[in-house]
Motif scaffolding. Structure first.
Motif, PDB file in Angstrom:
ATOM      1  N   ARG A  13      20.579  61.090  57.078  1.00 56.61           N
ATOM      2  CA  ARG A  13      21.013  62.297  57.783  1.00 56.61           C
ATOM      3  C   ARG A  13      21.886  61.973  58.993  1.00 56.61           C
ATOM      4  NH1 ARG A  13      16.575  64.563  57.223  1.00 56.61           N
ATOM      5  NH2 ARG A  13      15.633  64.745  59.262  1.00 56.61           N
ATOM      6  N   CYS A  37      22.810  67.099  54.243  1.00 57.62           N
ATOM      7  CA  CYS A  37      21.896  66.962  55.377  1.00 57.62           C
ATOM      8  C   CYS A  37      20.616  67.767  55.126  1.00 57.62           C
ATOM      9  CB  CYS A  37      22.561  67.453  56.668  1.00 57.62           C
ATOM     10  SG  CYS A  37      23.800  66.360  57.359  1.00 57.62           S
ATOM     11  N   THR A  40      18.474  66.082  52.381  1.00 56.97           N
ATOM     12  CA  THR A  40      17.712  64.920  52.859  1.00 56.97           C
ATOM     13  C   THR A  40      16.559  65.356  53.753  1.00 56.97           C
ATOM     14  OG1 THR A  40      19.159  64.521  54.771  1.00 56.97           O
ATOM     15  CG2 THR A  40      19.697  63.352  52.722  1.00 56.97           C
ATOM     16  N   ASP A  41      16.768  66.420  54.516  1.00 60.54           N
ATOM     17  CA  ASP A  41      15.702  66.923  55.392  1.00 60.54           C
ATOM     18  C   ASP A  41      14.538  67.468  54.572  1.00 60.54           C
ATOM     19  OD1 ASP A  41      14.406  67.507  57.768  1.00 60.54           O
ATOM     20  OD2 ASP A  41      15.453  69.399  58.052  1.00 60.54           O
ATOM     21  N   LEU A  69      21.626  66.629  64.129  1.00 63.01           N
ATOM     22  CA  LEU A  69      22.262  67.626  63.270  1.00 63.01           C
ATOM     23  C   LEU A  69      22.467  68.946  64.006  1.00 63.01           C
ATOM     24  CD1 LEU A  69      23.394  68.521  60.558  1.00 63.01           C
ATOM     25  CD2 LEU A  69      21.052  69.044  59.827  1.00 63.01           C
TER      26      LEU A  69
END
Length: 178
Positions: A13, A37, A40-41, A69
């Motif tokens: 990220r 992003c 992946t979170d 982010l």
């Protein structure tokens, strides 16, 4: 390898978030990087639970990746949304409450991090959907809903940090101990 997968996904990220900086806000490149992003979170938490791969390092890494982010998104989307003074103050207020919660955790428990409460997760989902909603609606009402959720979750987190007997990054609610 299974035990490291959540941290690897979290670590991804960082370059993905930084990749948003040169991309034009809300462009196809921006949205693809942003969705990666978000993916992946979501997956780091899923795999951490599935493989029993929770760790203090992983929780701190996740908080740092989330913070980066959000900072990049504010930097990139601010000129697009032009929130005005009132909303800017509200955003700053939420940030200050979150900082106060993190500082309280540091002072009381020697830990600097953010909690994974339901309110924080809901705020995260709303933030994740925000660029898409902004493209579709171009309405400030979406931002108001997110700010309302962010305000409640920030105050809840601060109250938890002020009253908890021990630091628990995975505490779901204010009134739920474990």
């Amino acid at each position: 390898m299974k035990k490291r997968l959540p941290n690897i996904l979290t670590a991804l990220r960082f370059p993905l978030a930084l990749g948003l900086l040169p991309a034009e806000a809300l462009s196809a490149t921006f949205l693809v990087l942003y969705l990666l992003c978000c993916l992946t979170d979501a997956l780091d938490g899923y795999f951490a639970r599935r493989f029993g791969a929770y760790s203090d390092t992983g929780a701190r890494l996740d908080s740092a990746a989330d913070f980066l982010l959000v900072a990049v998104l504010i930097f990139k989307l601010w000129p697009v949304i032009m929130p005005g003074a009132g909303l800017a103050l509200w955003i700053a207020g939420v940030a200050l409450v979150r900082f106060a919660a993190a500082l309280t955790a540091r002072i009381r428990f020697g830990r600097l991090g953010f909690l994974h409460t339901f309110g924080n997760k809901l705020t995260g989902v709303l933030l994740a959907l925000y660029p898409l909603a902004l493209m579709l609606t171009q309405s400030r009402w979406v931002l108001l809903v997110i700010l309302f959720a962010a305000s409640l979750s920030a105050v809840e987190e601060l109250f938890i940090e002020l009253t908890a007997a021990e630091w628990d990054p995975n505490r779901a609610f204010l009134f739920k101990k474990k």
